[in-house]
Design a protein around this motif. Structure first.
Motif, PDB file in Angstrom:
ATOM      1  N   ALA A  35      29.642 116.538  66.340  1.00  0.00           N
ATOM      2  CA  ALA A  35      29.974 115.971  67.856  1.00  0.00           C
ATOM      3  C   ALA A  35      31.465 115.640  67.868  1.00  0.00           C
ATOM      4  N   GLY A  36      32.246 115.947  68.846  1.00  0.00           N
ATOM      5  CA  GLY A  36      33.567 116.014  69.006  1.00  0.00           C
ATOM      6  C   GLY A  36      33.861 114.719  69.736  1.00  0.00           C
ATOM      7  N   VAL A  37      35.077 114.214  69.348  1.00  0.00           N
ATOM      8  CA  VAL A  37      35.395 112.938  69.969  1.00  0.00           C
ATOM      9  C   VAL A  37      36.705 113.276  71.083  1.00  0.00           C
ATOM     10  N   CYS A  38      36.470 113.056  72.347  1.00  0.00           N
ATOM     11  CA  CYS A  38      37.482 113.502  73.238  1.00  0.00           C
ATOM     12  C   CYS A  38      38.196 112.471  74.044  1.00  0.00           C
ATOM     13  N   HIS A  39      39.607 112.608  74.330  1.00  0.00           N
ATOM     14  CA  HIS A  39      40.216 111.557  74.855  1.00  0.00           C
ATOM     15  C   HIS A  39      39.703 110.973  76.555  1.00  0.00           C
ATOM     16  N   SER A  40      38.977 111.994  76.927  1.00  0.00           N
ATOM     17  CA  SER A  40      38.454 111.713  78.044  1.00  0.00           C
ATOM     18  C   SER A  40      37.526 110.338  77.997  1.00  0.00           C
ATOM     19  N   ASP A  41      36.790 110.176  76.923  1.00  0.00           N
ATOM     20  CA  ASP A  41      35.938 109.102  76.799  1.00  0.00           C
ATOM     21  C   ASP A  41      36.656 107.972  76.732  1.00  0.00           C
ATOM     22  N   ILE A  42      38.029 107.902  76.161  1.00  0.00           N
ATOM     23  CA  ILE A  42      38.601 106.730  76.401  1.00  0.00           C
ATOM     24  C   ILE A  42      39.298 106.367  77.523  1.00  0.00           C
ATOM     25  N   ALA A  43      39.385 107.695  78.506  1.00  0.00           N
ATOM     26  CA  ALA A  43      39.885 107.394  79.801  1.00  0.00           C
ATOM     27  C   ALA A  43      38.540 106.710  80.839  1.00  0.00           C
ATOM     28  N   ALA A 124      25.162 111.075  68.415  1.00  0.00           N
ATOM     29  CA  ALA A 124      23.671 110.635  67.987  1.00  0.00           C
ATOM     30  C   ALA A 124      22.952 111.402  66.916  1.00  0.00           C
ATOM     31  N   GLU A 125      21.785 111.230  66.363  1.00  0.00           N
ATOM     32  CA  GLU A 125      21.158 111.772  65.303  1.00  0.00           C
ATOM     33  C   GLU A 125      20.526 113.090  66.264  1.00  0.00           C
ATOM     34  N   TYR A 126      19.795 112.831  67.294  1.00  0.00           N
ATOM     35  CA  TYR A 126      19.221 113.869  68.038  1.00  0.00           C
ATOM     36  C   TYR A 126      19.688 113.781  69.851  1.00  0.00           C
ATOM     37  N   MET A 127      19.716 115.007  70.249  1.00  0.00           N
ATOM     38  CA  MET A 127      20.132 114.970  71.466  1.00  0.00           C
ATOM     39  C   MET A 127      19.133 115.945  72.340  1.00  0.00           C
ATOM     40  N   LEU A 128      18.998 115.377  73.713  1.00  0.00           N
ATOM     41  CA  LEU A 128      18.204 116.290  74.613  1.00  0.00           C
ATOM     42  C   LEU A 128      19.164 117.180  75.262  1.00  0.00           C
ATOM     43  N   VAL A 129      18.618 118.376  75.567  1.00  0.00           N
ATOM     44  CA  VAL A 129      19.607 119.386  76.427  1.00  0.00           C
ATOM     45  C   VAL A 129      18.491 119.759  77.490  1.00  0.00           C
ATOM     46  N   VAL A 308      41.221 131.415  66.405  1.00  0.00           N
ATOM     47  CA  VAL A 308      41.613 130.030  66.880  1.00  0.00           C
ATOM     48  C   VAL A 308      40.931 129.005  65.612  1.00  0.00           C
ATOM     49  N   ASP A 309      41.634 128.141  65.334  1.00  0.00           N
ATOM     50  CA  ASP A 309      40.963 127.339  64.281  1.00  0.00           C
ATOM     51  C   ASP A 309      41.277 125.740  64.547  1.00  0.00           C
ATOM     52  N   VAL A 310      40.333 125.011  64.859  1.00  0.00           N
ATOM     53  CA  VAL A 310      40.579 123.699  65.410  1.00  0.00           C
ATOM     54  C   VAL A 310      40.846 122.953  64.099  1.00  0.00           C
ATOM     55  N   HIS A 311      41.868 122.105  64.249  1.00  0.00           N
ATOM     56  CA  HIS A 311      42.254 121.267  62.982  1.00  0.00           C
ATOM     57  C   HIS A 311      41.420 119.874  63.029  1.00  0.00           C
ATOM     58  N   VAL A 312      40.279 119.691  62.071  1.00  0.00           N
ATOM     59  CA  VAL A 312      39.301 118.791  62.110  1.00  0.00           C
ATOM     60  C   VAL A 312      39.140 117.665  61.309  1.00  0.00           C
ATOM     61  N   GLU A 313      39.231 116.274  61.631  1.00  0.00           N
ATOM     62  CA  GLU A 313      38.960 115.159  60.768  1.00  0.00           C
ATOM     63  C   GLU A 313      37.588 114.934  60.759  1.00  0.00           C
ATOM     64  N   THR A 314      36.716 114.917  59.723  1.00  0.00           N
ATOM     65  CA  THR A 314      35.224 114.653  59.993  1.00  0.00           C
ATOM     66  C   THR A 314      35.018 112.997  59.629  1.00  0.00           C
ATOM     67  N   TYR A 315      33.797 112.351  60.508  1.00  0.00           N
ATOM     68  CA  TYR A 315      33.609 111.165  60.356  1.00  0.00           C
ATOM     69  C   TYR A 315      32.109 111.020  60.202  1.00  0.00           C
ATOM     70  N   GLY A 316      31.425 110.116  59.423  1.00  0.00           N
ATOM     71  CA  GLY A 316      30.104 109.916  59.542  1.00  0.00           C
ATOM     72  C   GLY A 316      29.916 109.083  60.726  1.00  0.00           C
ATOM     73  N   ILE A 338      32.267 113.944  64.386  1.00  0.00           N
ATOM     74  CA  ILE A 338      31.326 113.068  64.019  1.00  0.00           C
ATOM     75  C   ILE A 338      30.175 113.937  63.488  1.00  0.00           C
ATOM     76  N   LEU A 339      29.635 113.489  62.230  1.00  0.00           N
ATOM     77  CA  LEU A 339      28.562 114.468  61.649  1.00  0.00           C
ATOM     78  C   LEU A 339      27.304 113.304  61.529  1.00  0.00           C
ATOM     79  N   PRO A 340      26.569 113.290  62.669  1.00  0.00           N
ATOM     80  CA  PRO A 340      25.467 112.053  62.812  1.00  0.00           C
ATOM     81  C   PRO A 340      24.501 112.312  61.536  1.00  0.00           C
ATOM     82  N   ASN A 341      24.229 113.728  61.138  1.00  0.00           N
ATOM     83  CA  ASN A 341      23.175 113.760  60.239  1.00  0.00           C
ATOM     84  C   ASN A 341      23.863 114.216  58.847  1.00  0.00           C
ATOM     85  N   GLY A 342      25.140 113.962  58.735  1.00  0.00           N
ATOM     86  CA  GLY A 342      25.797 114.371  57.406  1.00  0.00           C
ATOM     87  C   GLY A 342      25.742 113.422  56.298  1.00  0.00           C
TER      88      GLY A 342
END
Ligand code: NAD
Ligand code: ZN
Ligand code: ZN
Length: 342
Positions: A35-43, A124-129, A308-316, A338-342
């Motif tokens: 799951a990616g972390v976007c600046h819009s969340d901060i807004a 989150a560990e799981y998500m509903l679509v 295209v290759d996203v430059h990624v930093e990962t977090y638990g 974020i790797l919720p199950n990683g």
């Protein structure tokens, strides 16, 4: 399950335990792989009021494997690896029929909101679509590396695609803010057009990343930037502003040439002045939002083609609040995932 939530106005994101979700009729339950972390969340978290109920599980860039499906869902394999198309719409209005659910004409009226921006999100560990049509099979693409293409890829792709007719041989494009979205925009411009790409950022690290991913020039975004860009180009054919504050919107229109496209993508609240005699002839200024379902498929194909290759930093998941802090402080180079199950 664990989820990262924005609990109340003014609070910082926190890791909480919530009930495991179960898919209702027509829904799909994903075990989240990335799951990616976007600046819009901060807004959103800086607004004095939110247009949706809190607490909210964050994360509008999601990928996962199909864990379970609700009644009536067909066409998906359990365990299949998928990316989530985030700007959910009604599915049936004119815009949704074109695949442009980002511009759904009825989402407001029907109370339909994207995951992580109203509906429970992907950190989150799981998500509903809500519907299997929101899922795009990853078909072998790495979810961690590519999850951010659902927004940090799709949003610049949609903006750039609209400006491509202007980006003929000999043209130039300016990218303001080469963070999560901007560093992907530079790569998309290089892959899709012959334009000379000029990146502007306040941060040296971000300028270095811009150059590394293909920008021909990367200059400081300061008071001298407009003059420098005009000196290099005489006015550019397209400008993509991934900051959107008053200062960058003014910079965007100051570097724009005649018949240019100015795309204001950042949600910084800046306003562009447009009118006869103000700025170059025939400049068009647009404020696009996210992208269409078919465009997401196209962006994933570009990743598959290796351009295209996203430059990624990962977090638990427990480190997700730290990732938001680092993003807020301008310290993420590329995208935090974020790797919720990683
Ligand atoms: P980010 O924090 O990863 O990147 C922002 C970049 O802008 C950073 O590199 C930062 O150094 C740079 N910057 C800051 N001030 C600057 C200035 N004055 N001049 C030049 N560069 C400057 O953020 P992100 O996740 O890439 O999001 C970018 C923007 O796009 C945000 O405003 C976000 O809310 C918005 N967004 C809009 C849409 C949409 O559909 N319109 C979708 C996603 C994100
Ligand atoms: Zn976003
Ligand atoms: Zn619709």
């Amino acid at each position: 399950m664990k989820a990262v939530q924005y609990a109340e106005v003014g609070s910082a994101p926190e890791v909480v335990t919530v009930p495991d979700p179960e898919p209702g009729p027509g829904q799909v339950l994903l075990k989240v792989t990335a799951a990616g972390v976007c600046h819009s969340d901060i807004a959103v978290m800086s607004w004095p009021e939110t247009p949706f109920p809190l607490p909210l599980t964050l994360g509008h860039e999601g990928a996962g494997t199909v864990e379970a499906v609700g009644e009536g869902v067909t066409g998906l394999e359990l365990g299949e690896s998928v990316a989530v198309y985030g700007p959910w719409g009604c599915g049936t209005c004119l815009m949704c029929s074109r695949g442009s659910e980002n511009y759904c004409l009825r989402a407001g009226e029907l109370g339909i909101m994207p995951p992580g921006l109203g509906a429970p999100g992907a950190i989150a560990e799981y998500m509903l679509v809500d519907d299997p049509r929101h899922l795009v099979p990853l078909k072998g693409l790495d979810p961690v590396q590519n999850v951010s293409l659902t927004d940090a890829g799709l949003t610049p792709y949609h903006a750039i695609k609209g400006a491509l007719p202007k980006l003929v041989p000999g043209s130039s494009a300016v990218v303001i803010g080469t963070g999560g979205l901007g560093h992907v925009a530079v790569q998309l411009l290089r892959a899709l057009s012959p334009a000379r790409v000029i990146a502007l950022d306040v941060s040296k690290e971000k300028r270095e990343l811009a150059r590394k991913v293909g920008a021909h020039e990367a200059l400081p975004s300061d008071e001298s930037a407009a003059e420098k860009v005009r000196g290099l180009t005489g006015g550019v054919e397209a400008v993509f502003d991934f900051v959107g504050i008053q200062q960058t919107v003014e910079l965007a229109t100051a570097v724009a040439g005649v018949e240019s496209d100015v795309l204001l993508v950042g949600v910084g609240g800046g306003v562009a002045k447009v009118g006869f005699g103000i700025g170059p002839y025939d400049m068009s200024v647009r404020a696009p939002y996210w992208g269409s379902r078919s465009e997401l498929i196209e962006v994933l194909e570009l990743a598959r083609a290796g351009v295209v290759d996203v430059h990624v930093e990962t977090y638990g998941i427990d480190e997700a609040p730290k990732a938001y802090e680092r993003l807020h402080a301008g310290k993420i180079n590329g995208r935090a995932v974020i790797l919720p199950n990683g």
